[in-house]
Enzyme design. Structure first.
Site, PDB file in Angstrom:
ATOM      1  N   HIS A 156      14.066  -7.005  39.295  1.00  0.00           N
ATOM      2  CA  HIS A 156      15.048  -6.089  39.171  1.00  0.00           C
ATOM      3  C   HIS A 156      16.255  -6.741  39.292  1.00  0.00           C
ATOM      4  O   HIS A 156      16.544  -7.669  40.230  1.00  0.00           O
ATOM      5  CB  HIS A 156      15.284  -5.149  40.181  1.00  0.00           C
ATOM      6  CG  HIS A 156      14.146  -4.010  40.400  1.00  0.00           C
ATOM      7  ND1 HIS A 156      12.858  -4.616  41.296  1.00  0.00           N
ATOM      8  CD2 HIS A 156      13.645  -2.978  39.992  1.00  0.00           C
ATOM      9  CE1 HIS A 156      12.015  -3.530  41.302  1.00  0.00           C
ATOM     10  NE2 HIS A 156      12.394  -2.757  40.604  1.00  0.00           N
TER      11      HIS A 156
ATOM     12  N   ASP B 277      17.321  -7.543  42.991  1.00  0.00           N
ATOM     13  CA  ASP B 277      16.377  -8.418  43.573  1.00  0.00           C
ATOM     14  C   ASP B 277      16.975 -10.100  43.685  1.00  0.00           C
ATOM     15  O   ASP B 277      16.988 -10.648  44.844  1.00  0.00           O
ATOM     16  CB  ASP B 277      14.858  -8.676  42.896  1.00  0.00           C
ATOM     17  CG  ASP B 277      14.355  -7.346  42.906  1.00  0.00           C
ATOM     18  OD1 ASP B 277      14.583  -6.434  43.556  1.00  0.00           O
ATOM     19  OD2 ASP B 277      13.408  -7.108  41.813  1.00  0.00           O
TER      20      ASP B 277
ATOM     21  N   ASP C 234       1.021  -2.964  35.847  1.00  0.00           N
ATOM     22  CA  ASP C 234       1.315  -3.090  37.006  1.00  0.00           C
ATOM     23  C   ASP C 234       0.045  -3.286  37.806  1.00  0.00           C
ATOM     24  O   ASP C 234      -0.713  -2.127  38.335  1.00  0.00           O
ATOM     25  CB  ASP C 234       2.377  -2.333  37.916  1.00  0.00           C
ATOM     26  CG  ASP C 234       3.910  -2.824  37.472  1.00  0.00           C
ATOM     27  OD1 ASP C 234       3.836  -3.669  36.798  1.00  0.00           O
ATOM     28  OD2 ASP C 234       4.636  -2.208  38.236  1.00  0.00           O
TER      29      ASP C 234
HETATM   30  C1  XLS Z   1       8.044   1.578  42.612  1.00  0.00           C
HETATM   31  C2  XLS Z   1       7.736   1.019  41.105  1.00  0.00           C
HETATM   32  C3  XLS Z   1       8.683  -0.127  40.978  1.00  0.00           C
HETATM   33  C4  XLS Z   1       8.636  -0.636  39.358  1.00  0.00           C
HETATM   34  C5  XLS Z   1      10.065  -1.318  39.013  1.00  0.00           C
HETATM   35  O1  XLS Z   1       6.905   2.339  42.825  1.00  0.00           O
HETATM   36  O2  XLS Z   1       6.532   0.222  41.049  1.00  0.00           O
HETATM   37  O3  XLS Z   1       8.287  -1.248  41.665  1.00  0.00           O
HETATM   38  O4  XLS Z   1       7.384  -1.379  38.966  1.00  0.00           O
HETATM   39  O5  XLS Z   1      11.128  -0.692  39.341  1.00  0.00           O
HETATM   40 CA    CA Z   2       5.250  -0.786  39.555  1.00  0.00          CA
END
Ligand code: XLS
Ligand code: CA
Ligand code: CA
Length: 441
Positions: free
Chosen positions: A101, A104, A296
């Site tokens: 992000h 970050d 993810d």
């Molecule tokens: C939060 C999300 C976040 C996204 C990116 O729960 O997983 O980390 O992947 O903003």
């Molecule tokens: Ca995520």
């Protein structure tokens, strides 16, 4: 190169018999699985926020992790040390990608102009490190949830001033992602939702969300950014009702607003279970609509009702996921972003390596198992046989769209009662277990 992980050297593949915890047992980047290498199939990325910004704090307790890159200096000096540490980590782990992000890698400044200047400085440094190491950006994103201005949402905030701020952050971060050669850009709407209808106009908020995404899709074209735009569904947390609830909700929203050609989905395992679905269900739903863009990779804890973001260790779940990925012919330009954090009591920097090694080995083994199952074709044949009735006769007529209710009635009157056909679920479950057991060594 920095030396924030002095006890760890480059992690090597040593095979399933190795007893060295700092080695891969299954992940072997250059090993071919079919016509692609494991690295090409999995496209593993490290999540910058958890691994380099996580402090171990939770709502009940303070920081437990004190990282060497966070010691001393100004915020920007710390950010620079953190970036050095990150690239040392990527290189030692041997991953090709990372995700971050805006906030970050660069701390927010006193106003948007200063924040942008800081972000640009850090992205230039990241670009140099990418060139030095060959590590690439899987996706960039903007943090539109931490700053207090976003307490009532970003694009769905009742105040257009906040909408404008969020849009400005996305504008800058799209530019930075393009500059870094990022191959995707993610929108996770953490606070795009509401707490109570006593103060909320859902219709206007959904319209504003669509306008916001349209602006992003337009700007992407304007600047010639070629990465894939992705939306990451999540049902709740931090907001009670989140608009991007699950894959089906997001797909419906995108189609309703004419945005389905511009966006795909980034499916997170933990968000799937929070929505009351299996991870594979969410992947399969996105894929069936031609909209599975990236993953993810993490896991939740079924006994806990929140987003624990743990590293994947569940082979069965990972096999199910890789089956969907292989069936759609791969994930590229998406990948597997390990959006996961070590537990707050795992306080050594080496724990970050153990965690990623475990996740990568889990998905590497799952890839091999799913590939073998696909090659053997037993599961696919079973599914094809199950729907074979639709290949001809009345079934083919239904699929062609030319059948009517009258045709259906005529068919049943002539053919009577349908036969009961077993779904053979237990037999299939045993078969999958057999593959897992056979290939785990
Ligand atoms: C939060 C999300 C976040 C996204 C990116 O729960 O997983 O980390 O992947 O903003
Ligand atoms: Ca995520
Ligand atoms: Ca999450």
């Amino acid at each position: 190169m920095s030396d924030y992980f002095p006890k760890v050297s480059k992690i090597k593949y040593e095979g399933p018999d190795s007893k060295n915890p700092l080695s891969f047992k299954h992940y072997n980047a250059s090993e071919k699985v079919g016509d692609k290498t494991m690295a090409e199939h999995l496209r593993v990325a490290v999540a910058y926020w958890h691994t380099f910004c996580g402090t171990g704090g939770d709502p009940f307790g303070d920081q437990t992790m004190f990282r060497p890159w966070d010691e001393g200096g100004s915020d920007m000096e710390k950010a620079e040390k953190r970036l050095q540490a990150a690239f040392e980590f990527f290189t030692k782990l041997g991953v090709e990608y990372y995700c971050f992000h805006d906030r970050d890698i660069a701390p927010e400044g006193k106003d948007l102009a200063e924040s942008n200047a800081r972000l640009e400085k850090m992205c230039n440094m990241a670009l140099q490190l990418q060139r030095d190491t060959g590590v690439k950006l899987l996706w960039g994103t903007a943090n539109l949830f931490s700053n207090p201005r976003y307490m009532c949402g970003a694009s769905t905030n009742p105040d257009p001033h906040v909408f404008a701020y969020a849009a400005s952050q996305v504008k800058k971060m799209l530019e930075m992602t393009k500059m870094l050669g990022g191959v995707n850009y993610v929108f996770w709407g953490g606070r795009e939702g509401y707490e109570t209808l006593l103060n909320t106009d859902i219709e206007r908020e959904l319209d504003h969300l669509a306008k916001f995404l349209q602006m992003a899709a337009d700007y992407k074209k304007e600047i010639g950014f070629e990465g894939q735009l992705l939306i990451e569904p999540k049902p709740k947390e931090p907001t009670k009702h989140q608009y991007d609830f699950d894959a089906a909700t997001v797909i419906g929203f995108l189609k309703a607003n004419g945005l389905d050609k511009d966006f795909k989905l980034n499916i997170e395992a933990n968000h799937s279970t929070l929505a009351g679905h299996a991870f594979q269900h969410e992947l399969a739903t996105a894929s069936a609509n031609g909209m599975l863009g990236s993953i993810d990779a993490n896991r939740g804890d079924l006994l806990l009702g929140w987003d624990t973001d743990q590293f994947s260790t569940d082979i069965y779940d990972a096999v199910a996921a890789m089956t969907v990925v292989l069936d759609q012919g791969g994930l590229a330009p998406g990948g597997l972003n390990f959006d996961a954090k070590v537990r707050r009591s795992s306080t050594d920097v080496e724990d970050l390596f153990h965690a990623h090694i475990g996740g990568m080995d889990t998905f590497a083994l799952a890839l091999k198992i799913a590939w073998k199952m696909k090659q053997d074709g037993i599961l696919a044949k079973n599914i094809a046989d199950r729907y074979a009735g639709y290949n001809s006769g009345i079934g083919a007529k239904i699929e062609s769209g030319s059948a009517t209710l009258k045709d259906m009635e005529e068919f049943v009157l002539a053919n009577g009662e349908p036969k009961l056909v077993s779904g053979r679920q237990e037999m299939l479950e045993n078969l999958v277990n057999q593959y897992i057991l056979d290939l785990s060594r």
